[in-house]
Design a protein around this motif. Structure first.
Motif, PDB file in Angstrom:
ATOM      1  N   GLU A   1       0.836  -1.098  -0.078  1.00 14.90           N
ATOM      2  CA  GLU A   1      -0.054   0.083   0.067  1.00 14.90           C
ATOM      3  C   GLU A   1       0.959   1.196   0.147  1.00 14.90           C
ATOM      4  O   GLU A   1       0.444   2.285  -0.520  1.00 14.90           O
ATOM      5  CB  GLU A   1      -0.864   0.090   1.025  1.00 14.90           C
TER       6      GLU A   1
ATOM      7  N   MET B   1      -7.286  -2.631   5.815  1.00 19.48           N
ATOM      8  CA  MET B   1      -7.340  -3.329   4.555  1.00 19.48           C
ATOM      9  C   MET B   1      -8.562  -3.485   3.897  1.00 19.48           C
ATOM     10  O   MET B   1      -9.739  -3.534   4.722  1.00 19.48           O
ATOM     11  CB  MET B   1      -6.850  -4.665   4.841  1.00 19.48           C
ATOM     12  N   SER B   2      -8.975  -3.104   2.753  1.00 19.20           N
ATOM     13  CA  SER B   2     -10.348  -3.090   2.053  1.00 19.20           C
ATOM     14  C   SER B   2     -10.789  -4.709   2.310  1.00 19.20           C
ATOM     15  O   SER B   2     -10.056  -5.659   2.228  1.00 19.20           O
ATOM     16  CB  SER B   2     -10.322  -2.761   0.719  1.00 19.20           C
ATOM     17  N   THR B   3     -12.057  -4.756   2.361  1.00 13.62           N
ATOM     18  CA  THR B   3     -12.832  -6.129   2.481  1.00 13.62           C
ATOM     19  C   THR B   3     -12.740  -6.816   1.090  1.00 13.62           C
ATOM     20  O   THR B   3     -12.730  -8.015   1.220  1.00 13.62           O
ATOM     21  CB  THR B   3     -14.111  -5.986   2.724  1.00 13.62           C
ATOM     22  N   SER B   4     -12.499  -6.082   0.066  1.00 16.38           N
ATOM     23  CA  SER B   4     -12.404  -6.637  -1.077  1.00 16.38           C
ATOM     24  C   SER B   4     -11.110  -7.550  -1.384  1.00 16.38           C
ATOM     25  O   SER B   4     -11.231  -8.769  -1.867  1.00 16.38           O
ATOM     26  CB  SER B   4     -12.415  -5.790  -2.540  1.00 16.38           C
ATOM     27  N   ARG B   5     -10.070  -7.159  -0.682  1.00 17.65           N
ATOM     28  CA  ARG B   5      -8.808  -7.996  -0.782  1.00 17.65           C
ATOM     29  C   ARG B   5      -8.906  -9.136   0.113  1.00 17.65           C
ATOM     30  O   ARG B   5      -8.472 -10.019  -0.288  1.00 17.65           O
ATOM     31  CB  ARG B   5      -7.608  -6.972  -0.519  1.00 17.65           C
TER      32      ARG B   5
ATOM     33  N   ARG C   1     -16.586  -1.948   6.409  1.00 21.21           N
ATOM     34  CA  ARG C   1     -15.277  -1.787   6.512  1.00 21.21           C
ATOM     35  C   ARG C   1     -14.920  -3.043   7.190  1.00 21.21           C
ATOM     36  O   ARG C   1     -15.649  -3.940   7.701  1.00 21.21           O
ATOM     37  CB  ARG C   1     -14.789  -0.416   7.060  1.00 21.21           C
TER      38      ARG C   1
END
Lengths: 194, 194, 194, 194
Positions: B67, C1-5, C71
């Protein structure tokens, strides 16, 4: 089919093949001198190392090649599948080469099969490139760039062909050459800089 | 190459290596007391647990590190490949440590190899970080943040180096230290809060 | 951290664990009556079937759960890692249950371990849900929806707990209950319609 | 659930199943004539080849099918899970067919099981298609296109059914037919051109 989905699928196969390699290394059992017995597995470590970085380098160059493609056709898709076939096959000759360097016999055949698999993989890669050039799948590539990249692609195949022949003279030299070819492709080459 | 594709490929290797670990646990055959015989496999469970969470934590921190990267260069890509090499290798020392804790012999060598693999993985991770700092691949990071993150990164390597040495004094303590390092990295650290 | 990753990484582990299950089924060797000997492997097929659809259903519900998250925090990430730990572990009890149903002995222990793994997985899933509710990670969920989904989540755990106990009365009934729970979760439930 | 996430998960299972196939090929040990002993593994290579390209072709056609879907419902998701179940199962009959062609016995049963698995996979694929047509999940497809694609889908199932029957007459012919069906689906068909 979009090139991005072919890339994603290919990345999956590369990532799995590269990680499956470790399953061929079996821990020694009932060892009374574990340092020594782990040491005896050195052909497995060398095979793992060479195969890992060869697949890693192919992955990097696969991506660079696909960046130049503006579209995919069905032939490209199946040439790519042929490439993945050889990539997925690599764990097998890797374990063959590890087995016979450990046994200390038949090393010439094992190395020839190993280098031969890399050659088949390289030729699949090269045929994708040639097809893409002929079928107009490439975007902004100057004739000079195309010539350089084609030459660069071919060099690896020549190297692998030599490695196959070398296996019958010196199996360790054949393996070393396979490793050296991976290192060669680590270097970006003039075409990237130019 | 974009950092996102390196991340996707790395995630694949992390996900596969973390899931392959289970293949090293073989069910007891012809057992007449299955509770007892499953219980005897405890070193496999401990190895699975420690390796699973170590790879899991490395995955989380790999993402946090990426990131901060604004771009990737070829050196970064190959240092990352070196990191993945060690991650993909983990199932092997995990099965070695499980085998020799079960056999009750050579536990010092097995633990040293296990902790040594984590050390090699950690050093690859750390070298990516150092290279990124020097090559200007980092985006908005204050010198204070950089100092803290570098320190935090280094602490794990010091811990793994101690675990290697500790293996020759007390193999279980060496394993426990490896587990503790994973737990340490679960905690986000000051740098995230600050 | 994004939920998508987190989702992408989890999908990787789900996909690998679900596909690795097949490696536990070994073809009979030197068979003179292959239909018969393939037939004798029926516990492996049943185990593969139940484990495959249990992981498949968990994958579907994992996705539905993550759609409600706005989130992620670090606790969620590690509860998710705990869930993946149990998912990745499933091939082991699957091969244990197949082995001992084939041997015709110790079926109670094998089934209890099998259902117990699903219970542990379910509890990890449930704890993610409870944590998300408490930590305010959920988006637009009405209290009524929350109550329904929580109840629905809990029902599976009650089912798996019964399956563990049932293993000591009737191992096949325990297995059947595990299969039935997977089928229950195939049905979307009122919360989705409402 | 969005079709894109189903596709990504499916791609993962396809990529893993296609790569796991190689694990069924075991290197000969203690060979004194490695060329000969590697040659004796030819049924493994043929099985790997046919299974690899069958999964590859299913992957390509899976993608083409999903491009026509405008949305997914729960039934589609579970029919897709059923398809993946058969795809994930393929490495098992592949190793059965390789084993018994090598042993030179029970080849009829082995080939029937092999072709039967492909038939089950094909029927799952076909049922997804039929369901999508009935449930209105298809976007811009003319009745003529629908008819052609349905016919094309059905042809493979007819082929696999013949391959199952053919196994009892000539096992090699059954295998060859399975390979030919994969080749048939490589060709895009009129529906794509039209």
């Amino acid at each position: 089919m979009s090139t991005s989905r072919i890339e994603a699928f290919s990345d999956g196969v590369f990532a799995i093949a590269i990680t499956l390699l470790v399953l061929e290394i079996k821990p020694p059992t009932h060892s009374t001198d574990l340092w020594h017995d782990l040491g005896r597995l050195w052909p497995s470590y060398v095979g793992f190392l060479v195969s890992f970085f060869t697949i890693g380098v192919i992955w990097v160059n696969h991506h660079r090649q696909f960046e130049l493609f503006v579209r995919a056709d069905r032939t490209l898709m199946f040439l790519n599948l042929l490439l993945l076939f050889w990539v997925a096959f690599i764990p097998f000759p890797t374990s063959v080469v590890a087995e016979y360097f450990r046994e200390g016999t038949q090393k010439d055949v094992a190395s020839a099969v190993y280098a031969g698999t890399f050659l088949a993989m390289g030729l699949s890669f090269f045929s994708m490139w040639v097809h893409a050039g002929r079928a107009g799948l490439l975007g902004e590539v100057t004739p000079e760039q195309l010539r350089r990249l084609t030459l660069r692609n071919m060099l690896g195949q020549v190297g692998y062909a030599i490695a196959v022949a070398l296996a019958f003279v010196s199996p360790p030299a054949s393996l070393a050459l396979c490793g050296a070819i991976a290192l060669y492709y680590v270097h970006p080459g003039r075409s990237e800089a130019g």
